[in-house]
Design a protein around this motif. Structure first.
Motif, PDB file in Angstrom:
ATOM      1  N   PRO A 116       0.818  -1.211   0.000  1.00 21.08           N
ATOM      2  CA  PRO A 116       0.000   0.000   0.000  1.00 21.08           C
ATOM      3  C   PRO A 116       0.855   1.266   0.000  1.00 21.08           C
ATOM      4  O   PRO A 116       1.818   1.360   0.766  1.00 21.08           O
ATOM      5  N   ALA A 117       0.516   2.189  -0.866  1.00 16.04           N
ATOM      6  CA  ALA A 117       1.172   3.491  -0.964  1.00 16.04           C
ATOM      7  C   ALA A 117       2.641   3.394  -1.379  1.00 16.04           C
ATOM      8  O   ALA A 117       3.411   4.342  -1.183  1.00 16.04           O
ATOM      9  N   LYS A 118       3.036   2.267  -1.940  1.00 20.56           N
ATOM     10  CA  LYS A 118       4.413   2.109  -2.407  1.00 20.56           C
ATOM     11  C   LYS A 118       4.425   1.723  -3.872  1.00 20.56           C
ATOM     12  O   LYS A 118       3.442   1.213  -4.411  1.00 20.56           O
ATOM     13  N   ALA A 119       5.557   1.962  -4.520  1.00 26.35           N
ATOM     14  CA  ALA A 119       5.705   1.591  -5.916  1.00 26.35           C
ATOM     15  C   ALA A 119       5.861   0.082  -6.060  1.00 26.35           C
ATOM     16  O   ALA A 119       6.329  -0.601  -5.143  1.00 26.35           O
ATOM     17  N   ARG A 120       5.467  -0.416  -7.196  1.00 19.22           N
ATOM     18  CA  ARG A 120       5.656  -1.845  -7.476  1.00 19.22           C
ATOM     19  C   ARG A 120       7.150  -2.107  -7.614  1.00 19.22           C
ATOM     20  O   ARG A 120       7.870  -1.337  -8.260  1.00 19.22           O
ATOM     21  N   ASP A 132       6.808  -7.892   4.154  1.00 21.21           N
ATOM     22  CA  ASP A 132       6.534  -8.645   2.931  1.00 21.21           C
ATOM     23  C   ASP A 132       5.066  -8.547   2.516  1.00 21.21           C
ATOM     24  O   ASP A 132       4.694  -9.025   1.437  1.00 21.21           O
ATOM     25  N   THR A 133       4.255  -7.939   3.355  1.00 21.71           N
ATOM     26  CA  THR A 133       2.839  -7.772   3.028  1.00 21.71           C
ATOM     27  C   THR A 133       2.685  -6.927   1.769  1.00 21.71           C
ATOM     28  O   THR A 133       3.206  -5.811   1.694  1.00 21.71           O
ATOM     29  N   ALA A 134       1.996  -7.465   0.784  1.00 18.47           N
ATOM     30  CA  ALA A 134       1.839  -6.776  -0.500  1.00 18.47           C
ATOM     31  C   ALA A 134       0.960  -7.619  -1.412  1.00 18.47           C
ATOM     32  O   ALA A 134       0.661  -8.778  -1.104  1.00 18.47           O
ATOM     33  N   VAL A 135       0.571  -7.018  -2.514  1.00  8.79           N
ATOM     34  CA  VAL A 135      -0.003  -7.788  -3.610  1.00  8.79           C
ATOM     35  C   VAL A 135       1.155  -8.234  -4.495  1.00  8.79           C
ATOM     36  O   VAL A 135       1.985  -7.410  -4.898  1.00  8.79           O
ATOM     37  N   TYR A 136       1.216  -9.531  -4.762  1.00  4.98           N
ATOM     38  CA  TYR A 136       2.291 -10.098  -5.559  1.00  4.98           C
ATOM     39  C   TYR A 136       1.784 -10.377  -6.975  1.00  4.98           C
ATOM     40  O   TYR A 136       0.718 -10.976  -7.154  1.00  4.98           O
ATOM     41  N   GLN A 182      -2.877 -11.501  -2.984  1.00  5.22           N
ATOM     42  CA  GLN A 182      -2.552 -10.790  -1.742  1.00  5.22           C
ATOM     43  C   GLN A 182      -1.781 -11.701  -0.792  1.00  5.22           C
ATOM     44  O   GLN A 182      -2.193 -12.851  -0.545  1.00  5.22           O
ATOM     45  N   VAL A 183      -0.695 -11.181  -0.256  1.00  9.22           N
ATOM     46  CA  VAL A 183       0.052 -11.843   0.814  1.00  9.22           C
ATOM     47  C   VAL A 183       0.041 -10.903   2.016  1.00  9.22           C
ATOM     48  O   VAL A 183       0.456  -9.752   1.915  1.00  9.22           O
ATOM     49  N   THR A 184      -0.477 -11.397   3.127  1.00 10.98           N
ATOM     50  CA  THR A 184      -0.557 -10.601   4.344  1.00 10.98           C
ATOM     51  C   THR A 184       0.183 -11.321   5.457  1.00 10.98           C
ATOM     52  O   THR A 184      -0.119 -12.484   5.760  1.00 10.98           O
TER      53      THR A 184
END
Length: 113
Positions: A41-45, A89-93, A108-110
């Motif tokens: 969230p709120a970060k670049a890919r 490491d939480t992010a959409v992969y 989604q990895v949470t």
């Protein structure tokens, strides 16, 4: 029609493991580099890991020693084994085939306690 379909995301506690899969169709899988990206969230890919047709791999420093990218050309599938998961490491992969420009839909990895 090119499709990259990810699976395997979910929720896990810190220190846990997950394995992501990306099944490719519509491309000659064996000739392409494949990669996993992630976007928090709120970060670049960002690029997480990549693998070329000769199984040479590259990892971002933050996941070295914890994540492993691999491919099964017979199944046209690329994997991301994630161990010792951290909160960050939480992010959409996303699965990506760089030379084709195609992306998967994301999984989604949470990582939470």
């Amino acid at each position: 029609q090119v499709q990259l379909v990810e699976s395997g995301g979910g929720s896990v506690q810190p220190g846990g493991s997950l394995t992501l899969s990306c099944a490719a169709s519509g491309i000659i899988f064996t000739i392409y580099n494949m990669a996993w990206y992630r976007q928090a969230p709120a970060k670049a890919r960002e690029l997480v890991a990549s693998i070329d047709p000769s199984d040479r791999t590259h990892y971002v420093d933050s996941v070295k020693g914890r994540f492993t990218i691999s491919r099964d050309n017979a199944k046209s599938t690329v994997y991301l084994q994630m161990n010792a998961l951290k909160f960050e490491d939480t992010a959409v992969y996303y699965c990506h085939a760089p030379s084709t420009g195609y992306w998967g839909q994301g999984t989604q990895v949470t990582v939470s306690s």
